[in-house]
Enzyme design. Structure first.
Site, PDB file in Angstrom:
ATOM      1  N   LYS A 152       0.811  -1.226   0.000  1.00 44.13           N
ATOM      2  CA  LYS A 152       0.000   0.000   0.000  1.00 44.13           C
ATOM      3  C   LYS A 152       0.839   1.269   0.000  1.00 44.13           C
ATOM      4  O   LYS A 152       0.324   2.344  -0.310  1.00 44.13           O
ATOM      5  CB  LYS A 152      -0.885   0.029   1.232  1.00 44.13           C
ATOM      6  CG  LYS A 152      -1.965  -1.025   1.234  1.00 44.13           C
ATOM      7  CD  LYS A 152      -2.966  -0.748   2.334  1.00 44.13           C
ATOM      8  CE  LYS A 152      -4.079  -1.771   2.328  1.00 44.13           C
ATOM      9  NZ  LYS A 152      -3.680  -3.008   3.044  1.00 44.13           N
TER      10      LYS A 152
HETATM   11  C1  LIG Z   1      -4.403  -4.201   2.744  1.00 48.36           C
HETATM   12  C2  LIG Z   1      -3.673  -5.453   2.693  1.00 48.36           C
HETATM   13  C3  LIG Z   1      -4.174  -6.548   1.977  1.00 48.36           C
HETATM   14  C4  LIG Z   1      -5.526  -6.530   1.288  1.00 48.36           C
HETATM   15  O1  LIG Z   1      -5.586  -5.629   0.218  1.00 48.36           O
HETATM   16  P1  LIG Z   1      -7.007  -5.083  -0.283  1.00 48.36           P
HETATM   17  O2  LIG Z   1      -6.687  -4.134  -1.375  1.00 48.36           O
HETATM   18  O3  LIG Z   1      -7.644  -4.402   0.894  1.00 48.36           O
HETATM   19  O4  LIG Z   1      -7.799  -6.270  -0.711  1.00 48.36           O
HETATM   20  C5  LIG Z   1      -3.401  -7.685   1.895  1.00 48.36           C
HETATM   21  N1  LIG Z   1      -2.201  -7.775   2.511  1.00 48.36           N
HETATM   22  C6  LIG Z   1      -1.694  -6.753   3.218  1.00 48.36           C
HETATM   23  C7  LIG Z   1      -0.371  -6.921   3.873  1.00 48.36           C
HETATM   24  C8  LIG Z   1      -2.402  -5.559   3.334  1.00 48.36           C
HETATM   25  O5  LIG Z   1      -1.879  -4.553   4.037  1.00 48.36           O
END
Ligand SMILES: *Cc1c(COP(=O)(O)O)cnc(C)c1O
Length: 325
Positions: free
Chosen positions: A4
């Protein structure tokens, strides 16, 4: 230290670049763990932007909490007595609340497409590294709010020759259940060791349905979804470590499980599973499961040494007074 970070940073820079109003922007974000840290560091000291992060009390890891409570100046962390879904519903409510109309609110959750559009890059980058590009391949994506997998699906629409997507979830199985039963029943989120995916009502799933013209039959041609529990996730962490010498984090382990499940029926298809965070962010789970010590990267160490500050609330009214202060 999670996927992210790229999206959050892209969004923070786009906001200041594209916003031509002279008014400050307030970014609201609910986090089940990772989003908060990505947004806090991505938006830290960005001029004209204030950030308010809501996280569920006691449900994020120690390192995650450090990552979202140690960015002072323009970033404020609010600890909510409740679950991620409570945080998310407070944020949703705030956007509709006329008392906040003077604040110029925006969201840094993946309900904001600026967060996940840049993640399309990952899918093309993975494809570039495939050795045999003539063979069918699918992606297994560890999914919570289903933003990352949305980026994958849009990549496909842009021409990426991927066959299908495997949405791998933990016990929060609203989507796999929907594919099985045809009935969409959002549920309260359950706490798991892959806590960034503890989402009972994924905010991007309606977008996925729309991308498939709200047709379950069309969706099923390109999309499957499986759910796994914490024991399976721990076993997957061990398999990846002992068989492949790879230290995954619990979310990547869930994606691996989805990949293996898919391959049971389609052994001739290559599956790329996405690893979404550095294992040190889930230190206790990974070290306990694998019985090893993980080297903590310097970026994380520097956060651990900083002082944290946060404010504890339990109701929407508390949240409101803290925001309007
Ligand atoms: C946010 C997150 C996810 C899930 O991603 P989404 O876009 O919300 O489906 C998976 N793994 C990690 C480590 C995350 O931080």
């Amino acid at each position: 230290m999670a996927f992210k970070d790229v999206g959050a940073r892209f969004m923070s820079r786009s906001l200041t670049y594209l916003d031509d109003s002279s008014k400050d922007i307030t970014v609201l974000v609910a986090t089940s763990g990772d989003t908060g840290g990505a947004v806090a560091s991505g938006f830290w000291k960005v001029p004209g932007v204030k950030v308010v992060i809501l996280f569920p009390s006691g449900k994020v890891s120690e390192i995650q909490e450090k990552q979202l409570t140690t960015f002072d100046e323009n970033v404020k962390a609010i600890e909510v007595e409740g679950t991620f879904d409570d945080c998310q519903s407070m944020v949703r409510k705030a956007f509709l609340d006329s008392d906040f109309s003077s604040l110029n609110l925006t969201s840094a959750n993946s309900i904001n497409v600026a967060r996940w559009l840049p993640q399309m890059f990952y899918y093309f980058f993975a494809y570039k590294q495939l050795k045999n590009k003539d063979k069918d391949f699918v992606f297994s994506v560890p999914s919570g709010n289903f933003g990352n997998i949305c980026a994958g699906i849009v990549s496909k629409r842009l021409g990426l020759p991927v066959q299908k997507f495997v949405a791998s979830t933990n016990l929060n199985d609203t989507v796999p259940n929907y594919l099985d039963t045809g009935i969409y029943t959002p549920k309260p989120s359950k706490a798991t060791i892959s806590n960034a995916m503890d989402v009972g009502n994924p905010s991007n799933f309606p977008r996925i349905q729309r991308l498939f013209q709200d047709s379950l039959a069309l969706l099923k041609k390109e999309f499957v979804s499986y759910s796994f529990d914490d024991n399976q996730t721990r076993e997957a962490l061990k398999t990846l470590f002992h068989k492949y010498d790879y230290i995954a984090d619990p979310h990547g382990a869930v994606a691996y499980l989805g990949a293996e499940r898919f391959r049971e029926k389609s052994p001739d298809t290559d599956v790329i599973f996405l690893e979404t965070a550095h294992p040190s962010k889930f230190l206790n789970v990974v070290e306990d499961t694998l019985n090893i010590k993980i080297k903590i990267p310097s970026q994380i160490l520097s956060v651990l040494n900083r002082a944290s500050s946060k404010q504890k609330i339990s109701t929407y009214d508390d949240f409101k007074s803290s925001l309007l202060l």
